[in-house]
Design a protein around this motif. Structure first.
Motif, PDB file in Angstrom:
ATOM      1  N   PRO A 296     -14.090  43.203  -1.712  1.00  0.00           N
ATOM      2  CA  PRO A 296     -14.758  42.641  -0.763  1.00  0.00           C
ATOM      3  C   PRO A 296     -14.037  41.966   0.299  1.00  0.00           C
ATOM      4  CG  PRO A 296     -15.296  41.494  -2.742  1.00  0.00           C
ATOM      5  CD  PRO A 296     -13.950  42.546  -2.850  1.00  0.00           C
ATOM      6  N   GLN A 297     -14.422  41.982   1.520  1.00  0.00           N
ATOM      7  CA  GLN A 297     -13.710  40.850   2.672  1.00  0.00           C
ATOM      8  C   GLN A 297     -14.789  39.966   2.665  1.00  0.00           C
ATOM      9  OE1 GLN A 297     -10.914  41.413   4.016  1.00  0.00           O
ATOM     10  NE2 GLN A 297     -11.275  39.803   5.526  1.00  0.00           N
ATOM     11  N   PHE A 298     -16.154  40.346   2.314  1.00  0.00           N
ATOM     12  CA  PHE A 298     -16.970  39.258   2.636  1.00  0.00           C
ATOM     13  C   PHE A 298     -18.138  39.593   1.709  1.00  0.00           C
ATOM     14  CE2 PHE A 298     -21.479  39.795   4.072  1.00  0.00           C
ATOM     15  CZ  PHE A 298     -22.167  38.364   3.933  1.00  0.00           C
ATOM     16  N   ALA A 299     -18.804  38.641   0.883  1.00  0.00           N
ATOM     17  CA  ALA A 299     -19.738  38.789  -0.125  1.00  0.00           C
ATOM     18  C   ALA A 299     -20.525  37.589  -0.217  1.00  0.00           C
ATOM     19  CB  ALA A 299     -19.221  39.375  -1.433  1.00  0.00           C
ATOM     20  N   ILE A 300     -22.102  37.698  -0.404  1.00  0.00           N
ATOM     21  CA  ILE A 300     -22.916  36.701  -0.723  1.00  0.00           C
ATOM     22  C   ILE A 300     -24.072  37.038  -1.708  1.00  0.00           C
ATOM     23  CG2 ILE A 300     -24.476  37.553   1.325  1.00  0.00           C
ATOM     24  CD1 ILE A 300     -24.656  34.556   1.886  1.00  0.00           C
ATOM     25  N   GLY A 301     -24.459  36.287  -2.342  1.00  0.00           N
ATOM     26  CA  GLY A 301     -25.259  36.386  -3.608  1.00  0.00           C
ATOM     27  C   GLY A 301     -26.709  36.671  -3.029  1.00  0.00           C
ATOM     28  N   GLY A 302     -27.255  37.575  -3.931  1.00  0.00           N
ATOM     29  CA  GLY A 302     -28.787  37.677  -3.671  1.00  0.00           C
ATOM     30  C   GLY A 302     -29.304  38.861  -4.690  1.00  0.00           C
ATOM     31  N   SER A 303     -30.542  39.011  -4.626  1.00  0.00           N
ATOM     32  CA  SER A 303     -31.261  40.245  -5.571  1.00  0.00           C
ATOM     33  C   SER A 303     -31.775  41.613  -4.856  1.00  0.00           C
ATOM     34  CB  SER A 303     -32.711  39.599  -6.112  1.00  0.00           C
ATOM     35  OG  SER A 303     -32.157  38.437  -6.819  1.00  0.00           O
ATOM     36  N   PRO A 304     -31.085  42.721  -5.454  1.00  0.00           N
ATOM     37  CA  PRO A 304     -31.438  43.822  -4.873  1.00  0.00           C
ATOM     38  C   PRO A 304     -32.840  44.092  -4.845  1.00  0.00           C
ATOM     39  CG  PRO A 304     -29.612  43.986  -6.383  1.00  0.00           C
ATOM     40  CD  PRO A 304     -30.176  42.772  -6.347  1.00  0.00           C
ATOM     41  N   ILE A 305     -33.560  44.434  -3.635  1.00  0.00           N
ATOM     42  CA  ILE A 305     -35.025  44.665  -3.478  1.00  0.00           C
ATOM     43  C   ILE A 305     -35.151  46.077  -2.952  1.00  0.00           C
ATOM     44  CG2 ILE A 305     -35.925  42.533  -3.333  1.00  0.00           C
ATOM     45  CD1 ILE A 305     -36.124  42.933  -0.391  1.00  0.00           C
ATOM     46  N   LEU A 306     -34.414  46.718  -2.579  1.00  0.00           N
ATOM     47  CA  LEU A 306     -34.264  48.080  -2.009  1.00  0.00           C
ATOM     48  C   LEU A 306     -32.948  49.214  -2.354  1.00  0.00           C
ATOM     49  CD1 LEU A 306     -36.255  49.952  -0.051  1.00  0.00           C
ATOM     50  CD2 LEU A 306     -34.602  49.443   1.657  1.00  0.00           C
ATOM     51  N   ILE A 307     -33.169  50.126  -2.919  1.00  0.00           N
ATOM     52  CA  ILE A 307     -31.872  50.806  -3.530  1.00  0.00           C
ATOM     53  C   ILE A 307     -32.081  52.314  -3.273  1.00  0.00           C
ATOM     54  CG2 ILE A 307     -30.324  51.431  -5.332  1.00  0.00           C
ATOM     55  CD1 ILE A 307     -31.189  48.870  -6.940  1.00  0.00           C
ATOM     56  N   ASP A 308     -31.331  52.651  -2.328  1.00  0.00           N
ATOM     57  CA  ASP A 308     -31.384  54.253  -2.063  1.00  0.00           C
ATOM     58  C   ASP A 308     -32.888  54.410  -1.370  1.00  0.00           C
ATOM     59  OD1 ASP A 308     -28.842  54.911  -2.848  1.00  0.00           O
ATOM     60  OD2 ASP A 308     -29.384  55.661  -4.833  1.00  0.00           O
ATOM     61  N   ARG A 309     -33.277  53.812  -0.515  1.00  0.00           N
ATOM     62  CA  ARG A 309     -34.601  53.587   0.166  1.00  0.00           C
ATOM     63  C   ARG A 309     -35.804  53.731  -0.809  1.00  0.00           C
ATOM     64  NH1 ARG A 309     -36.385  56.941   3.917  1.00  0.00           N
ATOM     65  NH2 ARG A 309     -37.006  55.218   5.140  1.00  0.00           N
TER      66      ARG A 309
END
Length: 411
Positions: A296-309
């Protein structure tokens, strides 16, 4: 109350495409962003839209309303074309990890043309963010134990999840796992934390100058599942200068000198750290290993809520609040920064399920939920302006100070 134009939701990304193309130099032909293709009529999700606002070549802002919730919700989205020359995304910070600043101040300090707030954080204590973070290709911190994450529960989410833009200039949801060791004459010890507000029980954490001045003893309090559990009974710390232990004692606060590293241990980890003696040479190696295999050049934490639409199953559909999210187009070339206002007379906020529905209607493929509530803030710098403007309607009396965010840079 913010005014919106009379356009309908299905025109949103047609307008964004027009703005991106119109703002580009004549010799550059930029691809249009994806168009919304949700099930059924997009008008049922996206309502009126305001005028497109070009921010830079390849970056545009659009205000909109949505009817996805139980009442009107005002929203803002910035779309950045990561393939456009000079456009990049990076982490916004106040200068250190355990510190806070406003999104506008962080954007102006670094010259970002647009930005949004970031990860959930240890509010009221160290103020450090919960998930991994990478800035300019450099790992800043790893994830706290899963039981110590902040923010709403999201089915299937792991604390190691991040939104990242790789060295390939493609945006994606990824996972960053910490791998590290400290090798000394007393043995080789596993590194279980990097600049984290919660060092795992029995573990050793590495702290660098990036951490800031917050008391490192605080990171040894609580358990892996209980923020309010007692502090570790056994604690130890050593300061390493040019690869050599130069100071040993209990964990303290204060700025770590540039180039130096601190090892802080609790419980079993404290015994390992205490075995090191002044004059011992210690080699510390660590990395954030990407599940995708792309650095990664950039990354930030969070929770996935949408995957493959597809919205993640089981997302909360009861609690409405201001929301922030970041997502990508199917090819990862377009990056979306989105806020939905809440707790306002003209904007009721959205549930996590409704947030995922809005993102899908915009043509977003993958997205993660960022810190919401009073933290939700979006800014951009109009072309020719000297500083950014807050474009959404934060729910507090003033924008909340936060520990990180996402910045879009041009040039």
């Amino acid at each position: 109350m913010r005014a919106r134009g009379a356009g309908r939701g299905h025109a949103l990304f047609a307008l964004l495409a027009t703005a991106l193309l119109a703002f580009a130099p004549p010799a550059v032909a930029e691809p249009a962003p994806p168009t919304p293709t949700p099930e059924g009529s997009p008008d049922r999700v996206l309502g009126e839209v305001g005028p497109e606002q070009p921010v830079a070549v390849g970056v545009v802002h659009q205000g909109f309303t949505t009817t996805a919730a139980a009442g009107q919700v005002m929203g803002d989205v910035v779309v950045a074309d990561l393939t456009s020359p000079g456009i990049r995304a990076d982490l916004l910070t106040p200068g250190t990890i355990a510190a806070r600043s406003s999104v506008a101040e962080m954007a102006d300090r670094t010259g970002a043309v647009a930005g949004i707030n970031g990860d959930f954080f240890d509010i009221g204590r160290t103020n450090a963010p919960a998930g991994p973070a990478v800035a300019g290709g450099r790992p800043l911190k790893a994830a706290v134990p899963d039981g110590r994450r902040m923010g709403p529960a999201v089915p299937g989410a792991e604390i190691e999840h991040v939104f990242a833009v790789g060295v390939d200039r493609v945006g994606r949801i990824d996972r960053l796992r910490l791998a590290g060791t400290a090798t000394s004459p007393r043995g080789t010890f596993p590194i279980m934390a990097l600049n984290q507000y919660a060092v795992p029980v029995g573990g050793i954490g590495v702290f660098t100058p990036d951490w800031g001045v917050a008391d490192r003893a605080t990171t040894l309090c609580g358990s892996d599942v209980d923020r309010d559990a007692p502090c570790a009974a056994d604690q130890a710390e050593v300061l390493i200068h040019e690869g050599v232990v130069v100071l040993a004692g209990p964990p303290v606060g204060g700025q770590i000198p540039q180039g130096d590293v601190v090892l802080t241990g609790r419980d079993k980890g404290a015994a390992m750290v205490r075995s090191l003696e002044i004059g011992d040479r210690v080699q510390i190696d660590y990395a954030l290993v990407a599940a995708s295999g792309v650095q990664p050049q950039f990354a930030i934490g969070g929770s996935p809520i949408l995957i493959d639409r597809v919205p993640v199953a089981g997302l909360d559909d009861r609690e409405r609040a201001p929301r922030s999210a970041v997502g990508t187009s199917p090819d990862g070339h377009y990056m979306f920064l989105l806020t939905l206002d809440g707790r306002q007379t003209d904007s009721v906020g959205a549930t996590l399920a409704e947030l995922a529905t809005v993102l899908r209607a915009m043509g977003v493929d993958d997205a993660i939920n960022l810190d919401g509530g009073g933290s939700s803030t979006q800014v951009f710098r109009a072309h020719g302006a000297s500083e950014v403007t807050i474009v959404n309607d934060p729910s507090g009396s003033s924008p909340r100070l936060v520990p990180n965010g996402i910045g879009i840079y041009a040039g």
